[in-house]
Scaffold this motif. Structure first.
Motif, short mmCIF file in Angstrom:
data_model
loop_
_atom_site.label_atom_id
_atom_site.label_comp_id
_atom_site.label_asym_id
_atom_site.label_seq_id
_atom_site.Cartn_x
_atom_site.Cartn_y
_atom_site.Cartn_z
N HIS A 102 0.85 -1.19 0.00
CA HIS A 102 0.00 0.00 0.00
C HIS A 102 0.89 1.24 0.00
CE1 HIS A 102 -3.66 2.28 0.83
NE2 HIS A 102 -2.98 2.95 1.74
N GLU A 103 0.47 2.25 -0.72
CA GLU A 103 1.16 3.55 -0.70
C GLU A 103 0.18 4.60 -0.20
OE1 GLU A 103 3.56 5.06 -3.91
OE2 GLU A 103 3.93 3.01 -4.62
N PHE A 104 0.70 5.50 0.64
CA PHE A 104 -0.12 6.58 1.19
C PHE A 104 0.77 7.79 1.41
CE2 PHE A 104 -1.89 8.83 4.90
CZ PHE A 104 -3.14 9.17 4.38
N ASN A 105 0.43 8.90 0.77
CA ASN A 105 1.19 10.14 0.89
C ASN A 105 2.68 9.92 0.68
OD1 ASN A 105 -1.06 11.71 1.37
ND2 ASN A 105 -0.79 11.76 3.58
N GLY A 106 3.02 9.14 -0.33
CA GLY A 106 4.42 8.90 -0.66
C GLY A 106 5.11 7.86 0.19
N MET A 107 4.41 7.33 1.18
CA MET A 107 4.99 6.28 2.03
C MET A 107 4.59 4.92 1.49
SD MET A 107 4.36 7.86 5.84
CE MET A 107 2.63 8.18 5.55
N LYS A 108 5.53 3.99 1.50
CA LYS A 108 5.26 2.65 1.00
C LYS A 108 5.19 1.67 2.18
CE LYS A 108 7.53 3.69 -3.30
NZ LYS A 108 8.58 3.39 -4.24
N PHE A 109 4.12 0.91 2.21
CA PHE A 109 3.92 -0.09 3.26
C PHE A 109 4.00 -1.46 2.61
CE2 PHE A 109 1.84 3.77 4.51
CZ PHE A 109 2.20 3.92 5.85
#
Length: 83
Positions: free
Chosen positions: A61-68
């Motif tokens: 998952h990606e959120f606000n440029g962060m990759k999980f």
């Protein structure tokens, strides 16, 4: 933050269930349980690598440029996993 992370996990579970439908690969295949931040899926040994790939892709998952990302481990014995 906690609600968003739960939503990410729930969406991943749905994607995994769609990709490995219960009892489609074998009489026992599919998601078996969730324990806190671990998902347990059972697949035939010959499809273990495919199952790992499906799980890692479904949980990405990606959120606000962060990759999980999630890591999947294949094991014939849950108690002896090297996590």
């Amino acid at each position: 933050i906690q609600a968003h992370s739960a939503a990410m996990a729930n969406n991943g579970v749905i994607r995994i269930s769609d990709a490995i439908p219960f009892q489609s690969w074998s009489p026992w295949s599919g998601l078996q349980l969730q324990v806190h931040d671990q998902l347990v899926a059972q697949v035939p040994i010959e499809r273990a690598e495919e199952g790992k790939k499906i799980i890692e892709e479904a949980m990405y998952h990606e959120f606000n440029g962060m990759k999980f990302k999630a890591s999947a481990v294949a094991s014939a014995d849950w108690a002896k996993q090297d996590v």
